[in-house]
Design an enzyme around this catalytic site. Structure first.
Site, short mmCIF file in Angstrom:
data_model
loop_
_atom_site.label_atom_id
_atom_site.label_comp_id
_atom_site.label_asym_id
_atom_site.label_seq_id
_atom_site.Cartn_x
_atom_site.Cartn_y
_atom_site.Cartn_z
N ASN A 154 27.15 36.78 41.23
CA ASN A 154 27.54 35.40 40.93
C ASN A 154 27.89 34.57 42.16
O ASN A 154 27.89 33.36 42.11
CB ASN A 154 28.74 35.38 39.95
CG ASN A 154 29.96 36.06 40.52
OD1 ASN A 154 29.90 37.18 41.01
ND2 ASN A 154 31.08 35.37 40.47
N CYS A 329 36.33 31.59 39.77
CA CYS A 329 37.48 32.44 39.43
C CYS A 329 38.25 32.80 40.68
O CYS A 329 39.46 32.94 40.66
CB CYS A 329 37.04 33.75 38.79
SG CYS A 329 35.86 33.52 37.52
N1 PLP Z 1 30.49 38.07 35.07
C1 PLP Z 1 29.91 37.19 35.90
C2 PLP Z 1 28.80 37.63 36.79
C3 PLP Z 1 30.33 35.85 35.90
O1 PLP Z 1 29.74 34.98 36.73
C4 PLP Z 1 31.38 35.46 35.02
C5 PLP Z 1 31.89 34.07 35.04
O2 PLP Z 1 32.20 33.52 36.06
C6 PLP Z 1 31.96 36.43 34.19
C7 PLP Z 1 31.47 37.71 34.23
C8 PLP Z 1 33.05 36.07 33.22
O3 PLP Z 1 32.51 35.25 32.22
P1 PLP Z 1 33.37 34.49 31.10
O4 PLP Z 1 33.82 33.22 31.73
O5 PLP Z 1 32.40 34.27 29.98
O6 PLP Z 1 34.48 35.39 30.71
#
Ligand code: PLP
Length: 383
Positions: A154, A329
């Site tokens: 991400n 995040c």
């Molecule tokens: N995994 C990845 C690769 C992400 O980019 C994200 C969100 O930023 C998440 C998990 C978590 O997703 P959610 O916001 O739907 O809990």
């Protein structure tokens, strides 16, 4: 600043929902309000709607409808997937293998499990941003119950070597199950649950244009899920809580749009990435790409020596250009990005990074304006 002045380049944090999906969702919320667990006619209709939505998702994802669990989002899916291997009150016959460069949802779940006595084997990233297959092999030699990794990183956009990881698993530890966090992949890469060789896969609606608040956990038939949320036993006791059929229908509509446009969109976005690279990574600009591994074009991570990513992102925000310093995040956390640290960047270097992520509303003019603003602000503020 009006909405039309904004240049939104933060699609990996969240994707603006498709307006037609939101309108459809609102209509369906009013029309299909019954609880799908109710036995009366309206309840049965709601159940049918839900089942139909799961069948459509299964068609798009190449899995069985019964393999789909609807959740609130990827964080819940990841927690459910990984914690299912380590139910309380039992002796576990192996640990958990995770990449050091995972999303916080996986890393924090691993840390919680470690505090409960689960042995966590960590594998790394190379300096290019790719998953380090040697350390995957080392982690697998510990015979973990499950190995978990992101299909598309991400923060850097690096694409995981799915076939190689499955091959190593088959050779070194055939009983280890695979969980893939495919959140950043849907609508960007062809995605088939069957072909991925995963036993479990996580997806999140808001990353591909669905309303927020819905995600998927796909788990191979016969896989025993330990529910994270106890209650009325909905979804075959795998996730309690009243289901939301209109939201599932809205997710299907967004998924259809994202999946059906994926091939053409990736080509278009690859053109925008080339344009962006040509504007930013020129001799004397001081900027360089963070990821040199095989990657998706929609995520571009940029090293900004001498200027904190947060400062640059804030300055661009004041000009109406929305980008991130690392992932959204991580942006509010004091620590430098664990993903960039796992690639070997120093703490200081990992803070000097911004992420631009592109999507369906991004055009060539946005790239031109954003690149010019980024270069201007970087030249003004870097030391
Ligand atoms: N995994 C990845 C690769 C992400 O980019 C994200 C969100 O930023 C998440 C998990 C978590 O997703 P959610 O916001 O739907 O809990």
């Amino acid at each position: 600043m009006s909405g039309t002045d904004i240049i939104y380049l933060d699609y990996s944090a969240t994707t603006p929902p498709y307006p037609e999906v939101v309108r459809f969702y609102c209509e369906r919320l009013l029309a299909s309000y019954a609880n799908p667990a109710s036995t009366h006619q309206l309840g049965q209709e709601a159940r049918k709607t839900l089942e139909q939505a799961c069948s459509q998702m299964a068609n798009l994802l190449d899995c069985q409808p019964r393999e789909i669990i609807l959740t609130s989002g990827a964080s819940e899916s990841i927690n459910t997937a990984l914690k299912s291997f380590f139910p309380a009150g039992r002796v576990w016959s192996g640990g958990l293998a995770v990449c050091a460069g995972e999303h916080a949802a996986t890393r924090e779940t691993a840390e919680t499990l470690a505090r409960n006595g689960v042995v966590v084997h960590t594998f790394g990233l190379t300096a290019t941003g790719a998953i380090d297959l040697e350390s995957v092999a080392a982690a697998l030699s510990e015979k973990p119950l499950v190995i978990s990794y992101m299909l598309v990183n991400n923060e850097t956009g690096a694409i995981a070597p799915v076939a190689e990881i499955a091959g190593l698993r088959n050779k070194i530890s055939p009983r280890t199950k695979i969980h893939i966090d495919a959140v950043q992949a849907l609508g960007r890469l062809p995605l088939s649950f069957k072909q991925s060789k995963a036993d479990l896969m996580t997806l999140s609606g808001h990353k591909f244009g669905a309303p927020r608040g819905i995600g998927l956990l796909i788990g191979r038939k016969n896989f025993a899920i330990t529910p994270l949320i106890a209650g009325g036993g909905q979804q075959e006791n795998r996730r309690s809580g009243t289901e939301n059929p209109p939201l599932a229908e809205a997710l299907v509509l967004a998924m259809e749009k994202a999946v059906n446009s994926a091939a053409a969109e990736s080509e278009r976005i690859a053109g925008l990435e080339r344009q962006l690279n040509a504007l930013l990574f020129v001799p004397g600009s001081g900027l360089s790409p963070v990821c040199t591994a095989t990657k998706v074009p929609h995520i571009v991570s940029i090293r900004t020596p001498g200027l904190r990513g947060e400062t640059l992102a804030n300055a661009l925000s004041a000009e109406g250009i929305m980008i991130s310093a690392g992932s959204a995040c991580a942006a509010r956390k004091a620590a430098a990005s664990p993903i960039l640290r796992a690639m070997g960047l120093t703490d200081k270097a990992a803070r000097e990074v911004v992420r631009i992520s592109l999507g369906r509303n991004t055009g060539a003019n946005d790239i031109e304006v954003a690149a010019a603003a980024l270069l201007k602000v970087y030249n003004q503020l870097s030391r």
